[in-house]
Write an enzyme that holds these catalytic residues in place. Structure first.
Site, short mmCIF file in Angstrom:
data_model
loop_
_atom_site.label_atom_id
_atom_site.label_comp_id
_atom_site.label_asym_id
_atom_site.label_seq_id
_atom_site.Cartn_x
_atom_site.Cartn_y
_atom_site.Cartn_z
N LYS A 196 -17.25 77.46 68.76
CA LYS A 196 -16.12 77.70 67.85
C LYS A 196 -15.00 76.67 68.08
O LYS A 196 -14.99 75.97 69.10
CB LYS A 196 -15.60 79.12 68.04
CG LYS A 196 -16.65 80.19 67.77
CD LYS A 196 -17.17 80.13 66.34
CE LYS A 196 -18.03 81.30 65.96
NZ LYS A 196 -19.38 81.32 66.57
C1 LIG Z 1 -19.62 85.28 61.16
C2 LIG Z 1 -19.77 85.63 62.61
N1 LIG Z 1 -19.40 86.86 63.02
C3 LIG Z 1 -19.49 87.23 64.32
C4 LIG Z 1 -19.99 86.35 65.27
C5 LIG Z 1 -20.12 86.83 66.68
O1 LIG Z 1 -19.37 86.08 67.57
P1 LIG Z 1 -19.60 86.26 69.14
O2 LIG Z 1 -20.72 85.36 69.51
O3 LIG Z 1 -18.29 85.82 69.75
O4 LIG Z 1 -19.89 87.69 69.39
C6 LIG Z 1 -20.39 85.08 64.89
C7 LIG Z 1 -20.91 84.12 65.90
O5 LIG Z 1 -21.23 83.02 65.66
C8 LIG Z 1 -20.29 84.69 63.53
O6 LIG Z 1 -20.69 83.50 63.12
#
Ligand SMILES: Cc1ncc(COP(=O)(O)O)c(C=O)c1O
Length: 293
Positions: A196
């Protein structure tokens, strides 16, 4: 080989992490508190709770609103699996609806999917492009939509309408009609996963902006409890003189962010506007030029 979003690690990041490693305190403590404060300043939202992933943040926010079995949560069909999995893991049903040509959830399709069981909508700011929040907010306050709403928890009753929980996993630093992401929806979840635009290796945060009569500071305290096993004192507070006694007041999760991760995020955030976002723009423009028809 084109690398996929390598993390930004400079001397400042190394120094912040080194400070934590040599401080004698590596899990949730002062650095997490500092990161929460910085994200609050950056977005203008009322409260921020750091957690160990955006997936955890989504689950906590849904749980905090008493959403679970027999409930439905509307999500876009085009997203990463975590949006649906967070709903699934808290026992509710993810209801997928189609997207518009800009890849964000289609408010008209949301309207068609609303039932008496709908408790939340999770718009996803895909690739940092915010969903149509004005249309979604207009929709959830329409008299027919509010009449269908069937609250089953104190928080749902207090809100009196469907919750708008933004999956802002991609939208840290984005704006919608001049408002920063994190300050638009009732609750916004950011991801600080390694790829990110701001990272803590793994991590995320919950930004709270609930309207009156909610007390966002009360919700902040509740989420802190829920993210740490329902324990009234975190390990850092317990480590202070006379601070050993604690209670477990609710069946929480173990989703807290460690200081060692927050340290990476703090150093990155300091360079966000001056360097990180500019570098993202440079890469995006390079792709635009290369793929120009
Ligand atoms: C649209 C979206 N929502 C949620 C997440 C979940 O993020 P995390 O890996 O921090 O749990 C991601 C991860 O890439 C994502 O792309």
């Amino acid at each position: 080989m084109i690398p996929f979003s390598p993390p930004f690690i400079d001397d400042d990041v190394l120094q912040e992490v080194d400070d934590v490693l040599t401080s004698g305190w590596i899990t949730t403590g002062p650095k997490v508190q500092q990161l929460e404060h910085e994200v609050k300043k950056f977005t203008g939202c009322e409260e921020v709770v750091c957690v160990n992933s955006a997936t955890s943040g989504l689950m906590l926010a849904l749980r905090c609103f008493g959403i679970g079995k027999d409930d439905e949560v509307i999500i876009p069909a085009y997203t990463y699996a975590a949006t649906a999995l967070a709903v699934y893991h808290i026992g509710a049903k993810p209801v997928m609806v189609d997207i518009k040509s800009d890849f964000t959830i289609d408010p008209e399709k949301v309207r068609e999917a609303i039932t008496g069981r709908t408790k939340a909508i999770i718009p996803v700011d895909i690739a940092g492009w915010p969903a149509d929040y004005d249309a979604l907010y207009s929709l959830v306050v329409e008299p027919e939509v509010k009449a269908k709403f069937n609250p089953t928890s104190d928080e749902q009753k207090k809100l009196g309408r469907i919750l708008i929980l933004s999956d802002g996993a991609h939208s840290f630093g984005a704006t919608y009609k001049g408002k920063p992401s994190g300050f638009i929806a009732d609750i916004t979840i950011f991801s600080f996963h390694a790829v990110k635009n701001v990272t803590t290796a793994e991590g995320g945060c919950v930004c709270l902006n609930l309207p009156s009569p909610f007390d966002n500071n009360e919700l902040f305290k509740k989420l802190k409890l829920m993210s740490l096993n329902g324990q009234t004192k975190d390990a850092y507070t317990k480590s202070k003189a006379g601070g050993w006694r604690y209670d477990i007041v609710l069946p929480g999760y173990k989703m807290n962010m460690p200081d060692i991760c927050a340290a990476i995020g703090l150093a990155q955030l300091r360079k966000y506007k001056k360097y990180l976002i500019k570098e993202r723009q440079r890469v995006a423009l390079t792709y635009d030029n290369v793929f120009k028809p």
